[in-house]
Design a protein around this motif. Structure first.
Motif, mmCIF file in Angstrom:
data_model
loop_
_atom_site.group_PDB
_atom_site.id
_atom_site.type_symbol
_atom_site.label_atom_id
_atom_site.label_comp_id
_atom_site.label_asym_id
_atom_site.label_seq_id
_atom_site.Cartn_x
_atom_site.Cartn_y
_atom_site.Cartn_z
ATOM 1 N N PHE A 1 0.734 -1.266 -0.037
ATOM 2 C CA PHE A 1 0.099 0.072 0.062
ATOM 3 C C PHE A 1 0.835 1.280 -0.127
ATOM 4 N N ILE B 1 1.034 3.190 -3.292
ATOM 5 C CA ILE B 1 -0.055 3.699 -3.926
ATOM 6 C C ILE B 1 -0.026 5.308 -3.563
ATOM 7 N N GLU C 1 -0.764 8.870 -2.790
ATOM 8 C CA GLU C 1 -1.886 9.462 -1.607
ATOM 9 C C GLU C 1 -3.155 9.919 -2.408
ATOM 10 N N ARG D 1 -5.362 6.760 -2.822
ATOM 11 C CA ARG D 1 -5.517 5.969 -1.579
ATOM 12 C C ARG D 1 -7.284 6.217 -1.083
ATOM 13 N N PHE E 1 -6.476 4.651 4.233
ATOM 14 C CA PHE E 1 -7.619 4.889 3.038
ATOM 15 C C PHE E 1 -8.772 5.730 3.168
#
Length: 310
Positions: free
Chosen positions: A188, A191, A193, A196, A214
């Motif tokens: 994660f 990913i 920002e 997310r 998230f």
């Protein structure tokens, strides 16, 4: 002489009848109780990793079943009241079985409602806001806590168990869950920002979102249960939110048709990828989510793949 014996035999019948009424209850709720009964297959996998082959574990929910809607047979219902320990999720997850669980607990069966003891959170959106969220297994850290809870309760309640072995097995399994958490954190972390953000077919990833930072944009079915259904206005509101957020992918349970998600994606007027996840249930072995570890790893990789590369 015979007449006297006959009278004594007849006089004893009420006592025998009373005894027979009591003894089955003693047998069912005393020394004849055996094994562990678990409602969901996710908790069943956790439990089996903790107890190994030391005790029989009966899992009520078959692979691929929806915990919100699955029911039990008469034989399965009876098994709940014959268990040494009943392990269930709690927090309103097992909607079709809760009556049987409550009956077993009322009859004196020791139980563990796992979700109630792992710092549960409430839903925060739509009609579900303020209600307890039962989907704690989307957070590996809480699953690690659940493993310890199960081990403690098994040692406390199940006769003839080797406590040291249970502790060792639980510790070894929790180490694998810790590795899963580290792997998920790394995935994660790739990913951006601004990506997310999660859109799912129903509200199921609140714990994951909290753990890994998230934002939940919304759900096609604005509920925490698959038994609900969206209205046309629900779809339009979510489509508008998705279009405004620029989210590149939405996620649907692999066991559920994704027609609603596809319809919502079409409503936005932009190209949105629909990615299947395993959210509510394990699968048969070899089908992508045969164990909790396989399920969680597969979901993390799918989410990262869907959001990191855009």
């Amino acid at each position: 002489m015979v007449a006297a014996m006959k009278r004594r035999s007849l006089a004893a019948l009420p006592l025998l009848a009373a005894a027979s009424a009591v003894l089955p209850g003693c047998a069912a709720f005393g020394s004849d109780r055996s094994g562990i009964v678990v409602t969901t297959n996710i908790l069943g996998d956790l439990t089996r990793n903790v107890v190994g082959d030391q005790v029989e574990v009966t899992v009520l929910m078959a692979a691929g079943a929806d915990p919100h809607s699955f029911g039990v047979s008469a034989r399965q219902a009876a098994s709940l009241e014959q268990a040494e320990l009943l392990i269930h999720n709690g927090l309103g997850l097992e909607e079709g079985v809760i009556g049987h669980v409550e009956a077993a607990v009322a009859a004196g069966v020791p139980d563990l409602a796992v979700g109630e003891h792992v710092d549960p959170i409430d839903y925060s959106a739509d009609a579900t806001a303020g209600l307890p969220d039962p989907h704690f297994w989307t957070d590996p850290v809480r699953v690690g806590e659940a493993v310890d809870l199960i081990a403690d309760r098994v040692i406390e309640q199940v006769s003839g168990i080797d406590a040291e072995q249970v502790r060792a097995d639980a510790e070894a399994y929790r180490a694998q869950i810790d590795e899963l958490h580290e792997h998920t954190t790394a995935l994660f972390g790739r990913i951006p920002e601004e990506h997310r953000k999660l859109v799912t077919d129903h509200h199921v990833f609140g714990y994951l979102a909290q753990r890994y930072d998230f934002e939940i944009i919304g759900a096609v079915i604005p509920s925490g249960t698959t038994l609900a259904s969206p209205s046309a206005s629900d779809l339009k509101d979510l489509a508008d939110a998705v279009a405004a957020s620029g989210v590149p992918a939405v996620f649907a349970d692999s066991a559920q048709p994704d027609l609603l998600v596809q319809a919502m994606a079409e409503e936005t007027g932009v190209d949105i990828e629909v990615i299947p996840l395993f959210t509510e249930s394990l699968t048969e072995p070899g089908q992508g989510a045969g164990t909790y570890l396989e399920m969680a790893r597969s979901n993390a990789e799918a989410i990262a793949g869907g959001l990191a590369g855009h």
